[in-house]
Enzyme design. Structure first.
Site, mmCIF file in Angstrom:
data_model
loop_
_atom_site.group_PDB
_atom_site.id
_atom_site.type_symbol
_atom_site.label_atom_id
_atom_site.label_comp_id
_atom_site.label_asym_id
_atom_site.label_seq_id
_atom_site.Cartn_x
_atom_site.Cartn_y
_atom_site.Cartn_z
ATOM 1 N N ALA A 260 0.856 -1.173 0.000
ATOM 2 C CA ALA A 260 0.000 0.000 0.000
ATOM 3 C C ALA A 260 0.896 1.228 0.000
ATOM 4 C CB ALA A 260 -0.907 0.006 1.225
ATOM 5 N N LYS A 261 0.407 2.258 -0.716
ATOM 6 C CA LYS A 261 1.239 3.475 -0.812
ATOM 7 C C LYS A 261 1.504 4.064 0.564
ATOM 8 C CE LYS A 261 -0.395 4.831 -5.346
ATOM 9 N NZ LYS A 261 -1.538 5.441 -5.995
ATOM 10 N N ARG A 262 0.495 3.973 1.427
ATOM 11 C CA ARG A 262 0.655 4.616 2.727
ATOM 12 C C ARG A 262 1.731 3.949 3.580
ATOM 13 N NH1 ARG A 262 -4.089 2.174 2.542
ATOM 14 N NH2 ARG A 262 -4.359 0.301 3.805
#
Ligand code: GLU
Length: 293
Positions: A260-262
């Site tokens: 996930a980008k986060r």
């Protein structure tokens, strides 16, 4: 891979909110490979309705990373922020059908209403996106709502899902892995079709764009499987074509969690900078050598 047809059109639809990671590479390949095996077309779409999180440099990074990986897509690329008029027209259509309403609620209003209903935690009505909207604004007096909108109060637009589904009648779609599916949009409650901070929403823009781009086979991660229930309803209400669907499993990192980008997952950019070749990156993404671009 199951075949669709010679006229297959697929797409990869990332949001430019960060650099692409291995999960994106896999998802892009999955769409590309579905088109390639059918002798079809592979399109790209930039999903940038969230103006606060999207950045031009991330959009440029998407093109750079996909090209470095050897993927070739058709141009022009559709960028959602260039087509807000299309979404507005679709909303006008739904408004003319009396199937949307303005919702002024804040997250707090919604939480308070849910708490006041006194459900036990496990009995809170939930849909695939979380607790369903408790309907606070569904029956506002339209004249009052007009006054509040004219006064500049922020509002979202929600679908009257139950009446919309009743009007559409029974709906099905075909998932290439799971077969014929029956649409159950009611489980989402009254979904947001235009956000307070954007004049559209994921559900509306994706559904309309897939139609406008002539996508015949929607491929995406299985985390979005349930969203198709809503998309199928919107297709019926707006007179849009229904593609076939194919969902892929989500890649996980060494910690077993999905990329996930986060989480600042390892990006294609960082892998390239550390000297990896595209072939090594495809291996890391689990794409077999003979199936690569
Ligand atoms: N833009 C979505 C994402 O980045 C994908 C949309 C879709 O494939 O339906 O997760």
């Amino acid at each position: 891979m199951p075949a669709t047809s010679a006229a297959t059109v697929t797409r990869f639809a990332p949001s430019p909110t960060g650099r692409l990671h291995l999960g994106h590479a896999y998802s892009a390949w999955f769409a590309w490979a579905q088109a390639a095996r059918d002798g079809g077309r592979f399109l790209l779409r930039i999903e940038d309705i969230d103006r606060s999180r999207c950045r031009p440099e991330f959009e440029a990074g998407i093109f750079e990373d996909l090209a470095w990986l050897g993927l070739v897509w058709e141009t022009p690329v559709r960028r959602q922020s260039d087509h807000m008029d299309d979404y507005a027209r679709a909303l006008d259509d739904l408004k003319a059908q009396s199937l949307i309403y303005p919702c002024f609620c804040t997250r707090k209003d919604i939480q308070r209403e849910i708490a006041a209903a006194g459900h036990a935690p496990h009995d809170i009505p939930r849909g695939p996106d979380g607790p369903t909207y408790p309907g606070i604004c569904r029956n506002l007096d339209p004249a009052d709502a007009e006054v509040r909108m004219a006064g500049g109060e922020a509002f979202a637009l929600r679908l009257k899902t139950d009446p919309a589904a009743a009007r559409a009648g029974p709906l099905t779609w075909r998932d290439l892995e799971r077969g014929e599916q029956t649409a159950r949009p009611e489980m989402f409650g009254d979904v947001v079709l235009a956000r307070k901070d954007a004049p559209t929403s994921y559900h509306l823009s994706v559904t309309l764009d897939d139609h406008v781009q002539g996508v015949t086979c929607v491929t995406r991660g299985e985390d979005l499987f349930a969203a198709t229930h809503v998309h199928r309803l919107l297709q019926a209400l707006l007179g849009l074509a229904t593609p076939v669907y194919r969902h892929h499993g989500l890649l996980t990192g060494p910690d077993g969690k999905r990329f996930a980008k986060r989480d600042k997952a390892e990006t294609i950019e960082s892998l390239r900078a550390s000297g990896r070749t595209p072939g090594e990156v495809w291996t890391m993404a689990g794409v077999p050598a003979e199936a690569r671009p």
